[in-house]
Design a protein around this motif. Structure first.
Motif, PDB file in Angstrom:
ATOM      1  N   ASN A  40       0.838  -1.192   0.106  1.00 47.38           N
ATOM      2  CA  ASN A  40       0.008   0.061  -0.027  1.00 47.38           C
ATOM      3  C   ASN A  40       0.697   1.366   0.080  1.00 47.38           C
ATOM      4  N   PRO A  41       1.020   1.811  -1.224  1.00 43.26           N
ATOM      5  CA  PRO A  41       1.822   3.153  -1.203  1.00 43.26           C
ATOM      6  C   PRO A  41       1.393   4.142  -0.481  1.00 43.26           C
ATOM      7  N   GLU A  42       0.138   4.451   0.014  1.00 45.29           N
ATOM      8  CA  GLU A  42      -0.276   5.338   1.069  1.00 45.29           C
ATOM      9  C   GLU A  42      -0.418   4.738   2.577  1.00 45.29           C
ATOM     10  N   SER A  43       0.188   3.643   2.628  1.00 45.91           N
ATOM     11  CA  SER A  43       0.231   3.381   3.973  1.00 45.91           C
ATOM     12  C   SER A  43       0.939   4.332   4.951  1.00 45.91           C
ATOM     13  N   LYS A  44       0.112   4.531   6.158  1.00 43.85           N
ATOM     14  CA  LYS A  44       1.092   5.178   7.269  1.00 43.85           C
ATOM     15  C   LYS A  44       2.046   4.321   7.885  1.00 43.85           C
ATOM     16  N   ARG A  46       4.451   3.014   5.986  1.00 42.68           N
ATOM     17  CA  ARG A  46       5.599   3.507   5.215  1.00 42.68           C
ATOM     18  C   ARG A  46       6.414   4.575   5.934  1.00 42.68           C
ATOM     19  N   ARG A  78       7.377  12.542  -2.289  1.00 38.31           N
ATOM     20  CA  ARG A  78       6.296  12.139  -1.698  1.00 38.31           C
ATOM     21  C   ARG A  78       5.427  13.654  -1.330  1.00 38.31           C
ATOM     22  N   HIS A  79       6.236  14.534  -0.602  1.00 38.43           N
ATOM     23  CA  HIS A  79       5.777  15.847   0.083  1.00 38.43           C
ATOM     24  C   HIS A  79       5.807  16.943  -0.355  1.00 38.43           C
ATOM     25  N   LYS A  82       3.357  18.602  -2.532  1.00 42.68           N
ATOM     26  CA  LYS A  82       1.942  18.897  -1.797  1.00 42.68           C
ATOM     27  C   LYS A  82       2.008  19.923  -0.843  1.00 42.68           C
ATOM     28  N   TYR A 300       3.482   9.960  11.466  1.00 40.44           N
ATOM     29  CA  TYR A 300       3.632   9.283  10.349  1.00 40.44           C
ATOM     30  C   TYR A 300       4.199  10.314   9.277  1.00 40.44           C
ATOM     31  N   GLY A 302       4.414  12.701   6.597  1.00 39.97           N
ATOM     32  CA  GLY A 302       3.359  13.729   6.023  1.00 39.97           C
ATOM     33  C   GLY A 302       2.444  14.153   7.259  1.00 39.97           C
TER      34      GLY A 302
END
Length: 348
Positions: A40-44, A46, A78-79, A82, A300, A302
């Motif tokens: 899951n690329p959006e997993s917390k 990670r 990733r961040h 955004k 987490y 982000g």
């Protein structure tokens, strides 16, 4: 007057990051947390190396990076877009381990240079703020990123004397020193132990210590504890590698909770977690601490937190020009031919 400052945890994991490659490449490991993070690329779950981005909006937006470890590039991808972050104005380092400094080679891509590179010489310099020992670690790994005058030229490879691929300006800070890392952003260095007698820096942001960051700690010395107790932080970010107990160089969950109970911040976030922690399940357990009047969560990658920070009128920025590094001379070098002759003569 207090100003709102944004703190973003862009890396919340241990030095190996998550998912742990061994746990996904070797099926017998049977680690559900790492497998979930892998799929899951959006997993917390990670989690990159511990890293934080601090943004001051007034008088103009500026960004301070706290640590720049092995997963820095991934964190940027990733961040940063955004978050509306185009680059980094300064870097604050906790210590000289790989998970805190080995991403510095990629800093050139997010450096807010005033002028473009000219013949491989970048004219703008990004402050690197750290203890004297950590600055020496940065020099030993990244001498090619430091301008002339940052240390003994004899330590630089001959081919890199005129080829500086980025501009870093090392600034050494001392234990308990207060300074402005960016305009309107007051920081105080808090020495903690990170295994044995190894000293790592934690940081107290704001004149009243409204935000405290202790990412790598195995013990809090008495002098540091006195400062932490002198004010009740709004937010405390604290190391917790294992649920089962302390590691040689890190707090475990029991030690982190002991510190949280003693300091009683308004909010506390754990950082540096291994795959012993599952984000959803363990947060549900931590929420039960509200019965003690404690607000504790896993951080987490982000996570954004905004805190109003105050500044003492007498606290000043760091010196414009960094001090010279006091580095040992390099060991004598032997030519390849001389070494071969010596070996041959020794064998006769």
């Amino acid at each position: 007057m207090p100003q709102p400052v944004r703190f973003v945890i862009v890396g919340s994991g241990a030095s190996s990051s998550l998912p742990n490659l061994r746990h996904v490449l070797q099926p017998e490991a049977k680690c559900p947390v790492c497998l979930e993070a892998w799929e899951n690329p959006e997993s917390k779950n990670r989690r990159g190396n511990p890293c934080m981005l601090v943004t001051v909006r007034e008088p103009k937006p500026q960004h301070l990076l706290v640590d720049c470890g092995k997963t820095f590039e991934e964190a940027v991808r990733r961040h940063f877009r955004k978050l509306g972050v185009k680059g980094v104005n300064a870097v604050l380092l906790t210590h000289g381990h790989a998970d805190a400094i080995l991403g510095l080679d990629s800093l050139r891509e997010v450096q807010l240079a005033r002028e473009p590179p000219d013949q491989w010489v970048l004219k703008a310099k990004t402050p690197i703020i750290a203890s004297s020992d950590t600055v020496k670690e940065v020099w030993s790994h990244f001498h090619y990123m430091l301008p002339e005058g940052s240390g003994s030229p004899s330590l630089r490879r001959r081919s890199s004397l005129a080829r500086i691929v980025t501009g870093l300006a090392p600034h050494r800070v001392k234990d308990f020193q207060k300074f402005l890392a960016l305009p309107g952003l007051q920081v105080q260095c808090l020495p903690v132990l990170h295994g044995g007698t190894y000293v790592c820096l934690g940081f107290r942001f704001g004149a009243k210590g409204e935000f405290v960051y202790l990412s790598d700690v195995s013990k809090v010395p008495d002098d540091t504890m006195k400062i932490l107790k002198s004010t009740r932080a709004e937010v405390l970010v604290v190391d917790a590698l294992l649920k089962t107990g302390p590691n040689y160089s890190h707090f475990g969950l029991p030690q982190a909770l002991d510190l949280i109970r003693e300091l009683r911040p308004q909010r506390a976030y754990l950082i540096g977690m291994s795959c012993q922690f599952d984000h959803f399940h363990d947060n549900q357990q931590l929420f039960k601490l509200q019965s003690e009047g404690l607000h504790v969560e896993l951080s987490y990658d982000g996570l954004e937190v905004e805190v109003n920070l105050s500044v003492d009128a007498d606290v000043k920025p760091l010196d414009e020009e960094p001090a010279e590094l006091e580095l040992p001379p390099p060991p004598p070098r032997k030519s390849l031919l001389g070494s071969v002759v010596q070996r041959l003569c020794g064998s006769w």
